[in-house]
Design an enzyme around this catalytic site. Structure first.
Site, PDB file in Angstrom:
ATOM      1  N   PHE A 189       0.813  -1.220   0.000  1.00 16.90           N
ATOM      2  CA  PHE A 189       0.000   0.000   0.000  1.00 16.90           C
ATOM      3  C   PHE A 189       0.847   1.271   0.000  1.00 16.90           C
ATOM      4  O   PHE A 189       0.766   2.095  -0.915  1.00 16.90           O
ATOM      5  CB  PHE A 189      -0.935  -0.064   1.208  1.00 16.90           C
ATOM      6  CG  PHE A 189      -1.477   1.243   1.682  1.00 16.90           C
ATOM      7  CD1 PHE A 189      -2.152   2.092   0.819  1.00 16.90           C
ATOM      8  CD2 PHE A 189      -1.332   1.628   3.012  1.00 16.90           C
ATOM      9  CE1 PHE A 189      -2.668   3.312   1.265  1.00 16.90           C
ATOM     10  CE2 PHE A 189      -1.843   2.819   3.468  1.00 16.90           C
ATOM     11  CZ  PHE A 189      -2.504   3.671   2.589  1.00 16.90           C
ATOM     12  N   LYS A 215       9.067  -3.545  16.302  1.00 11.28           N
ATOM     13  CA  LYS A 215       9.442  -2.302  15.634  1.00 11.28           C
ATOM     14  C   LYS A 215      10.493  -1.535  16.438  1.00 11.28           C
ATOM     15  O   LYS A 215      11.429  -0.949  15.877  1.00 11.28           O
ATOM     16  CB  LYS A 215       8.197  -1.430  15.414  1.00 11.28           C
ATOM     17  CG  LYS A 215       7.363  -1.832  14.219  1.00 11.28           C
ATOM     18  CD  LYS A 215       8.102  -1.573  12.913  1.00 11.28           C
ATOM     19  CE  LYS A 215       7.217  -1.720  11.705  1.00 11.28           C
ATOM     20  NZ  LYS A 215       7.929  -1.443  10.440  1.00 11.28           N
ATOM     21  N   PHE A 244      -0.521  -3.186  -9.071  1.00  9.56           N
ATOM     22  CA  PHE A 244      -0.824  -1.881  -9.655  1.00  9.56           C
ATOM     23  C   PHE A 244       0.184  -1.610 -10.769  1.00  9.56           C
ATOM     24  O   PHE A 244       1.234  -2.254 -10.834  1.00  9.56           O
ATOM     25  CB  PHE A 244      -0.761  -0.779  -8.590  1.00  9.56           C
ATOM     26  CG  PHE A 244       0.498  -0.794  -7.765  1.00  9.56           C
ATOM     27  CD1 PHE A 244       1.650  -0.159  -8.205  1.00  9.56           C
ATOM     28  CD2 PHE A 244       0.536  -1.459  -6.544  1.00  9.56           C
ATOM     29  CE1 PHE A 244       2.816  -0.185  -7.449  1.00  9.56           C
ATOM     30  CE2 PHE A 244       1.695  -1.487  -5.773  1.00  9.56           C
ATOM     31  CZ  PHE A 244       2.832  -0.853  -6.240  1.00  9.56           C
ATOM     32  N   ASP A 273      12.467 -12.196  -0.096  1.00 12.00           N
ATOM     33  CA  ASP A 273      11.963 -12.095   1.273  1.00 12.00           C
ATOM     34  C   ASP A 273      13.088 -11.560   2.143  1.00 12.00           C
ATOM     35  O   ASP A 273      14.178 -12.150   2.178  1.00 12.00           O
ATOM     36  CB  ASP A 273      11.520 -13.480   1.746  1.00 12.00           C
ATOM     37  CG  ASP A 273      10.763 -13.466   3.065  1.00 12.00           C
ATOM     38  OD1 ASP A 273      11.030 -12.570   3.884  1.00 12.00           O
ATOM     39  OD2 ASP A 273       9.916 -14.347   3.277  1.00 12.00           O
ATOM     40  N   TYR A 308       3.980  -6.474  17.802  1.00 15.15           N
ATOM     41  CA  TYR A 308       4.274  -5.562  16.694  1.00 15.15           C
ATOM     42  C   TYR A 308       5.096  -4.371  17.181  1.00 15.15           C
ATOM     43  O   TYR A 308       6.155  -4.048  16.627  1.00 15.15           O
ATOM     44  CB  TYR A 308       2.972  -5.084  16.060  1.00 15.15           C
ATOM     45  CG  TYR A 308       3.159  -4.005  15.023  1.00 15.15           C
ATOM     46  CD1 TYR A 308       3.997  -4.203  13.933  1.00 15.15           C
ATOM     47  CD2 TYR A 308       2.496  -2.775  15.138  1.00 15.15           C
ATOM     48  CE1 TYR A 308       4.172  -3.208  12.975  1.00 15.15           C
ATOM     49  CE2 TYR A 308       2.667  -1.789  14.187  1.00 15.15           C
ATOM     50  CZ  TYR A 308       3.503  -2.005  13.107  1.00 15.15           C
ATOM     51  OH  TYR A 308       3.684  -1.024  12.166  1.00 15.15           O
ATOM     52  N   SER A 357       6.624   2.736  13.868  1.00  9.54           N
ATOM     53  CA  SER A 357       5.201   2.887  14.190  1.00  9.54           C
ATOM     54  C   SER A 357       5.047   3.541  15.552  1.00  9.54           C
ATOM     55  O   SER A 357       5.894   3.374  16.443  1.00  9.54           O
ATOM     56  CB  SER A 357       4.530   1.511  14.209  1.00  9.54           C
ATOM     57  OG  SER A 357       3.234   1.589  14.767  1.00  9.54           O
ATOM     58  N   TYR A 385      -3.019  10.333   6.331  1.00  8.51           N
ATOM     59  CA  TYR A 385      -3.319  10.042   4.933  1.00  8.51           C
ATOM     60  C   TYR A 385      -2.026   9.728   4.201  1.00  8.51           C
ATOM     61  O   TYR A 385      -1.036  10.456   4.311  1.00  8.51           O
ATOM     62  CB  TYR A 385      -4.023  11.233   4.300  1.00  8.51           C
ATOM     63  CG  TYR A 385      -4.411  11.053   2.862  1.00  8.51           C
ATOM     64  CD1 TYR A 385      -5.069   9.904   2.427  1.00  8.51           C
ATOM     65  CD2 TYR A 385      -4.128  12.039   1.920  1.00  8.51           C
ATOM     66  CE1 TYR A 385      -5.440   9.745   1.105  1.00  8.51           C
ATOM     67  CE2 TYR A 385      -4.500  11.896   0.592  1.00  8.51           C
ATOM     68  CZ  TYR A 385      -5.156  10.739   0.189  1.00  8.51           C
ATOM     69  OH  TYR A 385      -5.518  10.583  -1.127  1.00  8.51           O
ATOM     70  N   VAL A 386      -2.015   8.648   3.451  1.00  8.23           N
ATOM     71  CA  VAL A 386      -0.781   8.118   2.887  1.00  8.23           C
ATOM     72  C   VAL A 386      -0.053   9.127   1.998  1.00  8.23           C
ATOM     73  O   VAL A 386       1.186   9.214   2.040  1.00  8.23           O
ATOM     74  CB  VAL A 386      -1.057   6.802   2.125  1.00  8.23           C
ATOM     75  CG1 VAL A 386      -1.982   7.015   0.942  1.00  8.23           C
ATOM     76  CG2 VAL A 386       0.240   6.131   1.701  1.00  8.23           C
TER      77      VAL A 386
END
Length: 327
Positions: A10, A131, A34, A44, A127, A104, A193-194
């Site tokens: 994303f 991080k 996309f 990976d 998570y 994050s 917002y990205v």
């Protein structure tokens, strides 16, 4: 050339919109779904041998987006910590001195007050812990060489086109007109917002060397009730029903049991009820001093996201997206 780990995802898709695509090399476990003219190397970050494919490219910067982060995923430490260590080793071996890392706000844990970069990280989830561990090994790398440059961004919940997370769920629920407000009216929900996030990241990256660390959220910050009101306006939803938190929690228990029996991630759960009602209030004044201008205000950002949702078969697309993450 810039190496974009997790570039098929994303946030990666929006980074690609901001660069000459010939400058970007995507490194991901899957090809992008996309359109892009950037090359994609299938690999990976958890596997050191996969990095061998990258040695022939002249890479000068790494933007590290690859991560495990959703509630229904596992293997946080192997990807977020061991994978980051592999990236650092690759950077050392290939004399790459410039890394941008997306951490994050989960590193801070849970708080009932506004949280800034000055607050001590106390993560309470795998998570967040993973991080923070990744941050520490990157900081160690940055301090080993005065030429090294490390930018760490701690975004809050990121939303926008091609994302199927919390804001997507909120918009689709309101759009369905089967939506209930839960809990208190005063809880701030910091979101990002990205497209604003990507622009802020690149503007914040304009320093020579050393370490910079920033939270990122959009301003002005809103409560859940205010966000709901904005989104309701897009779909002509006049009124929503409010349910007290304790009742919503009780009503969600059967869905926990059903999810356990079916071994599926069900949208309604006690964890999500509690998460929805907790304030997530973060301060990003530090990066705003550097960036100055936010391209899209919160109303425009939500409207653009809602328009994207309206343009797709969101149920089918989310199903396909989730399959990718469960692989």
């Amino acid at each position: 050339m810039i190496l974009l780990t997790g570039g098929s995802g994303f946030i990666g898709s929006h980074f690609l919109e901001n660069f000459e695509q010939s400058e970007i090399l995507i490194f991901d476990k899957k090809n992008p779904n996309f359109k892009t003219s950037s090359s994609c190397i299938i690999g990976d970050i958890r596997n050191k041998e996969d990095f061998e494919q990258l040695r022939k490219y002249k890479i000068s910067r790494i933007i590290h987006l690859a991560a495990v982060h959703f509630d229904f995923q596992t293997d946080f430490y192997k990807t977020n910590v061991d994978g980051t260590q592999n990236i650092i080793e690759f950077a050392k071996q290939n004399k790459i001195n410039d890394i941008t890392f997306y951490s994050s706000v989960a590193v801070y844990g849970e708080h009932d007050h506004e949280v800034s970069e000055e607050d001590e990280p106390t993560p309470n989830s795998d998570y967040g812990k993973s991080k923070l561990m990744a941050e520490k090994i990157l900081v160690k790398w940055a301090n080993e060489n005065t030429k090294n440059k490390l930018l760490i961004i701690r975004p809050t919940v990121v939303f926008g086109e091609r994302n199927f997370g919390n804001v997507f769920n909120l918009i689709t629920q309101i759009k369905s007109k089967f939506f209930f407000q839960i809990g208190y009216k005063s809880n701030i929900k910091s979101i990002a917002y990205v497209k604003n996030l990507v622009v802020a990241t690149e503007n914040a990256n304009k320093f020579e060397n050393g370490i910079r660390l920033y939270n990122y959220v959009d301003y002005a910050q809103c409560t859940t009730f205010e966000l709901t009101k904005i989104i309701s306006g897009f779909y002509n939803v006049k009124k929503t029903i409010r349910i007290p938190l304790f009742i919503a929690f009780i009503l969600a228990i059967p869905f926990d049991i059903l999810g356990f029996i079916l071994q599926k991630d069900i949208k309604i759960s006690t964890m999500r009820v509690l998460k929805y009602n907790k304030p997530t209030y973060f301060n990003a004044d530090k990066i705003k001093e550097v960036v100055k201008k936010q391209p899209y205000d919160i109303h425009d950002a939500l409207r653009r996201t809602a328009q994207w949702i309206d343009s797709i078969n969101h149920k089918e697309e989310k199903k396909e997206w989730k399959k990718q993450f469960l692989k």
